[in-house]
Enzyme design. Structure first.
Site, short mmCIF file in Angstrom:
data_model
loop_
_atom_site.label_atom_id
_atom_site.label_comp_id
_atom_site.label_asym_id
_atom_site.label_seq_id
_atom_site.Cartn_x
_atom_site.Cartn_y
_atom_site.Cartn_z
N ALA A 62 7.44 -5.29 1.39
CA ALA A 62 8.03 -6.54 0.91
C ALA A 62 8.69 -6.31 -0.44
CB ALA A 62 6.96 -7.61 0.80
N GLY A 101 4.92 -4.85 4.83
CA GLY A 101 5.74 -5.62 5.74
C GLY A 101 6.56 -4.75 6.67
N GLU A 104 4.28 -4.03 9.47
CA GLU A 104 4.11 -5.27 10.22
C GLU A 104 5.33 -5.54 11.10
OE1 GLU A 104 1.27 -8.26 7.76
OE2 GLU A 104 3.07 -7.65 6.66
N GLU A 124 -1.42 -3.25 0.97
CA GLU A 124 -1.43 -4.51 0.21
C GLU A 124 -2.63 -4.66 -0.72
OE1 GLU A 124 1.22 -5.39 3.76
OE2 GLU A 124 -0.60 -4.24 3.36
#
Length: 657
Positions: A62, A101, A104, A124
């Site tokens: 991210a 991300g 993901e 994270e």
């Protein structure tokens, strides 16, 4: 520039994310990716989609700058849901890294292919949060729950080969990544409508003792909450329907993004990225690091040589004679063999690294090295002799560095004809593992030498922090200051085990007295004896540590130090308490009891005061650099941000009040 492009060819669509430098999933990328998904879902001519990242990486995660801010649409979970529920299969073609991300996104796809050198992970927790777009729910539907727990609570990326073994990848590309991903996409298209990852059953977690894992994690995390929150989210994923688990994960993620720990961890992340900025502020090129000399084959010298050969440099290790040089080679070989045994280094890479090492006792053999790093015994006379010999044989353009952790770099530079080529490179043990590198800028250190320090840090994957010349530079000066104050606390009524326990409860892996026993009490003792002639006789001085050394209690290596190690573990020793009590009586100070809060307030205050002095004297370039040193090199709990961060935070809160 379009951040997401679509190329339609032969019934397939190729979606490319182009957001340099690492293809992070910022708002604009999410928006364009959702538009691409919507457009392709309506295109009856497209049978499958291959998504990749332009440049070296797939998606590195991210946009960290958005963490802690109010989330903006489109939210990543919605984008990934659109991909996962697309009418045609999506295949992720993973190059470089797929982190956070990015992974993901790959897990929301219906197939995953990676280059052999790719790394995949959900890091994270290192930023004080957990995956917030389905990571804790989708991962255990692709890999065994034990692997999911390890990846998410530990935050360390895994290699592509491991990812293939546990089921996270479908294939590893042997040659062309996009061609391999295309083949998988075509195969999936022929099988009919794609099956969303989220509809798969979660891997069984029957073999996991959740309470035992939580207990172990509490001890390991030392106060960091994100790993425990991640474990809870995985436990929910194992028990609840996918929709509930996704909602619970998102709620945890959003709550954690505004936490104090997440703010502190983001601060450290950006501070590390900014560290050594002044080294990059000029255009002077560094020397060639393909061939580097190391003088000294002891623990530190061998560690530096190991780091260099593993990074691809040819290393010439010089010692005082051939047998000692061969012992240095053996240390390097053993360290590399241990890495192979632990599975962190392939046998082929280990052999290649060892082949890059040569040893000897002739300084003249270093003449072809553009950089030589001295790592001999921490004695000024010995080091000055080394630099004098180097100056006689090394070409004028070579950079000469010292690994001293305390001594005056300017005094060493005086032994050479050109002080501009001298700098300090203070590595931390074990040198091939520890990320911190203090780059010590002498009074006359030139731009080329500093540029070389920066280039070396990049080569070795270390965080460079610039320090000026003073006793102990940044880290050791602060540690010496609070160590003295801890010994003053002993004179005032505290015990070593109380102080160490307070530090561990705060988040340090070890307390200051246990650290001294591990490294050896004689190191600081020698430094104190060297400083004795110039010490202010009116300054407070605690003699307890000196008395331990005089009694032969030098730490773990002698079986006794601040603690007794006869049983193997550290045990408090009545003999030490007797020495402390005698010094308490001699000092004549009023004794008091200390709480853990009292102890930590004293330690933090001493750290912060010494940090302020370093800034005032120009030894450190910024308060953030001091925090990087203390977190990365001295065990200050990362989730606390660092002593200077806490001082600024306390000052800000005081003004607000």
């Amino acid at each position: 520039m379009s951040l997401v492009t679509i190329d339609r060819r032969n019934g397939l669509a190729y979606v490319t994310i182009d957001n340099p430098p690492v293809n992070s999933l910022g708002r604009s990328v999410r928006k364009n990716l959702l538009l691409a998904c919507t457009s392709l879902a309506a295109d009856k001519e497209v049978a499958a989609v291959v998504v990749s990242g332009k440049g070296r990486n797939f998606v590195a995660g991210a946009d960290i700058g958005e963490l802690g801010q109010t989330p903006s649409e489109p939210f990543l979970p919605d984008v990934l849901s659109a991909i996962e529920n697309a009418p045609m299969p999506w295949v992720a073609a993973i190059s470089g890294v797929a982190l956070g991300g990015g992974l993901e996104l790959a897990m929301a796809c219906h197939g995953r292919v990676a280059d052999r050198g790719a790394r995949l992970g959900l890091p994270e927790v290192n930023l004080g949060v957990i995956p917030g777009a389905g990571g804790t729910v989708r991962l255990p539907r692709l890999v065994p729950m034990a692997d999911a727990v390890s990846m998410i609570t530990g935050g360390k990326p895994i290699a592509a080969t491991h990812a293939l073994d546990i089921g996270l990848l479908d294939r590893i590309a042997q040659a062309d990544l996009i061609r391999c991903a295309t083949a998988l996409a075509q195969e999936l298209a022929q099988k009919g409508p794609p099956v969303p990852t989220i509809t798969r059953p979660c891997h069984s977690s029957d073999k996991i003792d959740w309470e035992a894992v939580e207990k172990q994690m509490k001890q390991k995390s030392r106060g960091a909450v994100a790993p425990l929150e991640a474990l809870s989210s995985l436990h929910t994923a194992a028990q609840a329907p996918a929709s509930e688990a996704l909602s619970a994960e998102r709620a945890r993620f959003l709550r954690l993004t505004t936490s104090e720990q997440a703010a502190a961890l983001r601060y450290v992340f950006f501070a590390e990225r900014a560290a050594g900025k002044s080294l990059r502020s000029h255009d002077t090129p560094p020397v060639d690091l393909r061939q580097v000399g190391v003088i000294g084959g002891g623990t530190m010298g061998a560690g530096i040589a190991t780091a260099l050969v593993l990074a691809g440099s040819q290393v010439r290790l010089v010692e005082r004679d051939a047998p000692v040089a061969e012992a240095g080679r053996a240390r390097v070989a053993q360290t590399i063999a241990d890495s192979v045994k632990r599975g962190v280094l392939a046998q082929g890479a280990a052999k290649a690294a060892i082949a890059r090492l040569s040893t000897g006792s002739d300084y003249a053999a270093l003449a072809d090295c553009a950089l030589v790093i001295e790592a001999v015994f921490e004695d000024m006379a010995v080091k000055r002799q080394v630099f004098s010999r180097l100056d006689a044989v090394m070409p004028a353009e070579a950079v000469l560095a010292t690994n001293t952790s305390y001594l005056d770099v300017d005094a060493l530079a005086e032994t050479t004809r050109d002080p501009a080529r001298i700098l300090g490179l203070h590595f931390f043990s074990p040198a091939h593992v520890m990320k911190l590198l203090e780059v010590v800028r002498g009074r006359e250190t030139g731009a080329r030498a500093l540029a070389t320090g920066a280039a070396l840090a990049r080569l070795l994957g270390k965080v460079p922090v610039v320090a000026g010349v003073c006793d102990g530079f940044i880290g050791n000066r602060i540690m010496a200051a609070y160590r003295r104050d801890c010994e003053f606390m002993l004179e005032e009524g505290a015990l070593p085990q109380q102080i160490d326990a307070a530090m561990q409860d705060y988040g340090f892996a070890m307390g200051i007295f246990a650290v001294q026993d591990l490294s050896g009490l004689d190191i600081a003792w020698a430094q104190r004896k060297a400083q004795a002639p110039s010490r202010d006789p009116s300054a407070r001085y605690a003699r307890i540590a000196d008395q331990l050394c005089e009694a032969g209690r030098l730490g773990r290596k002698t079986g006794q130090g601040w603690y007794d190690y006869a049983s193997g573990a550290a045990k408090s020793d009545p003999a030490v308490e007797a020495i402390i009590q005698a010094e308490q009586a001699r000092a004549g100070r009023k004794l008091r009891s200390f709480s853990a809060e009292d102890i930590m307030a004293r330690i933090l205050g001493r750290m912060q005061a010494e940090g302020a002095a370093l800034l005032q004297e120009g030894i450190s370039e910024s308060a953030a650099d001091i925090d990087v040193v203390m977190v990365t090199g001295y065990g200050f709990p990362r989730h606390k941000g660092g002593p200077m961060y806490l001082a600024a935070k306390s000052s800000s809160e005081g003004k607000d009040a």
